[in-house]
Enzyme design. Structure first.
Site, mmCIF file in Angstrom:
data_model
loop_
_atom_site.group_PDB
_atom_site.id
_atom_site.type_symbol
_atom_site.label_atom_id
_atom_site.label_comp_id
_atom_site.label_asym_id
_atom_site.label_seq_id
_atom_site.Cartn_x
_atom_site.Cartn_y
_atom_site.Cartn_z
ATOM 1 C CG ASP A 406 -1.938 1.015 1.312
ATOM 2 O OD1 ASP A 406 -2.295 1.560 0.253
ATOM 3 O OD2 ASP A 406 -2.426 1.312 2.426
ATOM 4 C CD GLU A 409 -0.259 5.303 -4.008
ATOM 5 O OE1 GLU A 409 0.167 5.528 -2.859
ATOM 6 O OE2 GLU A 409 -0.952 4.316 -4.280
ATOM 7 C CG ASP A 484 -8.258 4.372 0.116
ATOM 8 O OD1 ASP A 484 -8.122 3.130 0.155
ATOM 9 O OD2 ASP A 484 -7.492 5.164 0.700
HETATM 10 O O1 MIG Z 1 -3.856 5.931 4.669
HETATM 11 O O2 MIG Z 1 -3.641 0.639 5.597
HETATM 12 O O3 MIG Z 1 -5.883 2.087 0.247
HETATM 13 O O4 MIG Z 1 -6.802 -0.193 1.545
HETATM 14 O O5 MIG Z 1 -6.834 -0.162 4.363
HETATM 15 C C1 MIG Z 1 -4.647 4.790 4.507
HETATM 16 C C2 MIG Z 1 -4.811 1.363 5.748
HETATM 17 C C3 MIG Z 1 -3.771 3.605 4.275
HETATM 18 C C4 MIG Z 1 -4.997 2.915 2.299
HETATM 19 C C5 MIG Z 1 -5.406 1.713 1.509
HETATM 20 C C6 MIG Z 1 -6.417 0.933 2.277
HETATM 21 C C7 MIG Z 1 -5.851 0.525 3.623
HETATM 22 C C8 MIG Z 1 -5.401 1.764 4.398
HETATM 23 N N1 MIG Z 1 -4.431 2.522 3.595
#
Ligand code: MIG
Length: 799
Positions: A406, A409, A484
């Site tokens: 996650d 980016e 998200d």
């Molecule tokens: O700032 O890890 O897209 O799937 O549950 C949020 C917590 C960070 C974003 C991800 C989401 C995940 C969440 N993450």
């Protein structure tokens, strides 16, 4: 006082007259009097690469996107010239390159029709401040041209009339018009006059695409730096364009079959007792599920590769117990490493100099979940190797089966742009550069390193990785989700568009957060979303967890039953989905086919968004509105059976289809043979002792495939797979099925159960491999289902 250091805009610059031409086997060089060089590489008869420099010399030729195994080779190459132009001819294409200005026109070699033509063609703007050029390309839009692709854009499937930007961005609760979002996939296909071509602009800087938005008759693309470097891919079938692009940028190996099962996720399940509560509930309610996810709270203070021992005192035991119950554990790993001298991962990264630095030397410091962090430079081979090695404990010792990347980016909190500043330095595999160039591939390189870690420590089982950010080629290493999204009806439609668009962009193994990540769906929305989600290659419920629950039983019993019913359909269809994955992995065929991809000659399909074909023979159309008893949809040309009623409908028209909440529009292509397993609570729960084949009669011919193997491991690469080809042909009183099997794998079941659907005659005789058999012996039950021991090659059913 504002200091304007930017040099006055000098306007666009253009190539001058061609001065020299040089041919080096399959690489052609055209140099102009003002030091522009066009390098044209003939990769295949239908794939040409165009690369430009404005300084008389090219950069080191390096790409993260291109697969080292991409096919190369052409049947024919001929170059000639006249006063006006050079003419490059392959067996598929003719490319004119004009001597006066380096513009190009590309024609179909067979019918000589114009496919794609430069408008201004290549031009550029010098960037004094940053050095190098802003490189630009413009093409004349053809009459009635449509455009598809570009990865995860949430907008209408057909991109015409819009402008897009590619810059991987953390986009919580994005909307239909949000652009860019998480991925940067600079590839599109165009379609006009029933012919399709594609353009892959392999440039990792921020890129832009304009599809007749600024000027009605022009499409253009440009980048903030780097080279104008693009691939032109000709079809004329769009499916071949997509396959050729996918061949160029690669496909994944087969995932373990369980990864095609249902996954349950939430931010977050903890402590251990909560995880167990969820998994037990699945088994108690008989809702199939193969994977359970641990979001960031499993870690100790969000430190990657650690565990919060209060919540998870003995992870190895827990993971084992979950595995005994058929659950594979997937854990999240983010890129930010907490600045903490007592944290060994941080200390090692610091000591070995693995973290990204700013232009003048300080570390790239940014706030993410653990607080202030440094970030590994995944663009350095040594760092990727280190990162892969960090998975030893998690995978080999503890037994975690999948990793979720996650925030790659990369996302940074509380800063403008929500990411690294542009001056951050990257190795870029020995081509040092700033973040402007590395940004869009940062997430890809993290997922790549993660994949190698899993591949190593999960061996001889297959790795499973899921990533949020991606660039072209990322599909070689990992699956993906759309980030998200929101629990709204509009987002259900967006999820459908994104999954189709990703498939059109070489990235089939994708799915949305079912039910929506932000906000709370009601039961109806959740049920409708599950219905769509089970037909996406990746199928996972996920939610932000800061509202109510989002498990299949979180609503009421009716909803639970509908959700179970659809997840069961997915589990029955596992051999069908796995076969589609094999075709993707092996033959570069997208697993989902938007209607335009399915039948581009039918102009009705060019602006359809909701209907799509999953695999080759299942037509799906989700219900996107509340309180619906059905919907209108377009059924593509040909004959289709209603999946629920077996009623035959003739396509090529828009029609109303009934679909109460416990149903959805699903149609099966006439002639299809759909393989099914029994419902299992998880992959491998049951030994499959009979394979069901739903045979949909057709007057005419249709081919189907069934791929099977050990469902995990790599033996399939040594020929231990089973690939059955079914050729069906039917007429008024006869149905013939030929079966041809390839591969060394023996499927475990002994019998096929044929369900004969839509037979227009009463069965009077059955011949198996030229021998008539007694109808009693084959357990022909009068309900048109018959059980035969497998292994024959010819089945004739006569009326
Ligand atoms: O700032 O890890 O897209 O799937 O549950 C949020 C917590 C960070 C974003 C991800 C989401 C995940 C969440 N993450």
């Amino acid at each position: 006082m504002i200091l304007n250091t930017q040099l006055e805009y000098k306007g666009d610059l253009f190539p001058a007259t061609i001065k020299t031409y040089k041919k080096d086997v399959d690489v052609l060089h055209f140099s102009t009097t003002n030091n522009v060089i066009l390098q044209l590489t003939v990769l295949r008869d239908s794939v040409l690469r165009f690369r430009y420099t404005t300084v008389g010399k090219f950069e080191n030729d390096f790409s993260y996107a291109i697969d080292e195994n991409a096919s190369r080779g052409y049947n024919h190459l001929e170059i000639s010239d006249d006063d006006e132009k050079y003419i490059v001819t392959t067996s598929k294409l003719i490319c004119h390159i004009y001597k006066s200005d380096l513009r190009k026109s590309i024609f179909d070699a067979k019918d000589k029709s114009l496919i794609c033509e430069d408008e201004k063609g290549f031009h550029w703007e010098e960037s004094y401040e940053l050095g190098g050029d802003i490189v630009k390309m413009s093409k004349a839009a053809q009459n009635g041209e449509s455009y598809y692709g570009l990865g995860d854009k949430p907008n209408h499937l057909n991109l015409k009339g819009k402008r897009f930007e590619n810059w991987a961005t953390d986009s919580y609760a994005y909307g239909k018009d949000t652009d860019p979002i998480y991925k940067a996939i600079p590839f599109y296909t165009a379609l006009h006059d029933n012919k399709s071509y594609g353009i892959f602009f392999d440039n990792t800087f921020k890129t832009y695409f304009d599809f007749c938005h600024e000027r009605r008759n022009v499409t253009s693309f440009w980048a903030q730096g780097g080279e104008m470097n693009y691939y032109f891919i000709y079809g004329p079938k769009m499916i071949d364009v997509v396959s050729n692009y996918t061949d160029l940028t690669g496909t994944p190996e087969l995932p373990p079959l369980w990864a095609l099962g249902y996954h349950q996720c939430k931010w977050s399940y903890y402590p251990e007792s909560n995880v167990k509560e969820i998994t037990s509930k699945f088994r108690e309610l008989n809702i199939p599920c193969d994977a359970i996810y641990l979001d960031i709270d499993y870690m100790d203070g969000f430190r990657c590769f650690t565990w919060n021992k209060d919540y998870f005192p003995d992870p190895k035991r827990m993971v084992k117990e979950l595995a005994d119950d058929g659950f594979k554990t997937v854990a999240i790993i983010d890129p930010g490493i907490k600045i903490d001298m007592d944290y060994d991962v941080f200390r090692e990264g610091l000591e070995k100099d693995y973290f990204c630095k700013r232009a003048d030397g300080p570390y790239m410091k940014g706030k993410v979940w653990p607080g202030e962090c440094y970030f590994p430079d995944f663009t350095r081979p040594e760092v990727r190797k280190w990162w892969a090695g960090l998975f030893k404990e998690l995978i080999e010792d503890i037994g975690v089966k999948g990793v979720w990347n996650d925030m790659n980016e990369p996302a940074v909190m509380d800063v403008p742009g929500k990411t690294f500043p542009n001056d951050v330095r990257h190795d870029y595999d020995g081509n040092p550069c700033s973040h402007r160039k590395a940004h869009n591939i940062y997430g890809m390189q993290m997922a790549r390193a993660t994949y190698h870690g899993l591949k190593k420590f999960n061996y001889p089982k297959r790795p499973f990785v899921i990533t949020r950010s991606a660039y072209s080629g990322t599909q070689r290493y990992t699956s993906t989700w759309m980030g998200d999204n929101v629990a709204s009806w509009e987002h259900l439609q967006i999820a459908n568009i994104q999954a189709q668009r990703l498939a059109l962009s070489g990235f089939s193994f994708a799915g949305s957060d079912i039910g929506g990540f932000a906000e709370q769906p009601n039961g109806e929305l959740y049920a409708r979303w599950i219905q769509l989600g089970v037909f996406h290659p990746f199928c996972r419920t996920h939610s932000s967890g800061d509202h109510g629950d989002q498990e299949p039983w979180a609503f009421d019993d009716d909803i639970t039953n509908i959700v179970r019913k659809f997840i069961e359909i997915r589990y029955q269809l596992l051999p069908y989905l796995y076969t589609a994955f094999h075709q993707y992995s092996q033959d570069n065929v997208p697993m989902l086919k938007s209607l335009v991809l399915f039948d581009q000659d039918d102009s009705q399909t060019h602006y359809r968004t909701d209907e799509f074909v999953c695999g080759n023979q299942l037509l799906i159309c989700p219900v996107n509105e509340p309180n619906a008893k059905g919907r209108r949809m377009y059924i593509p040309k040909g004959e289709w059976y209603n999946f629920w009623t077996n009623e035959l409908v003739l396509g090529g028209k828009e029609t109303w289809v009934d679909a109460d909440l416990d149903s959805m529009p699903i149609f099966v292509k006439a002639g299809a043979i759909i393989p099914k397993y029994p419902v299992q609570q998880y992959v491998g729960e049951k030994s499959i002792d009979e394979l069901t084949l739903d045979v949909y009669y057709k007057h005419g011919k249709e081919d189907s495939e069934l791929y099977e193997d050990a469902n995990d491991g790599f033996d399939y690469k040594k020929g231990r797979y089973s690939l059955r080809k079914f050729n069906l042909s039917g007429n008024d009183n006869k149905l013939v099925i030929r079966i041809h099997k390839r591969g060394k794998y023996e499927t475990p079941y002994e019998t096929f159960k044929f369900n004969l659907i839509g037979l227009p005659f009463k069965v009077k005789s059955i011949k198996v491999d030229n021998e008539y058999i007694d109808l009693k012996d084959v357990k022909f039950n009068g309900d048109n289902s018959l059980v035969l021991s497998k292994g024959f090659t010819n089945l004739q059913i006569k009326g």
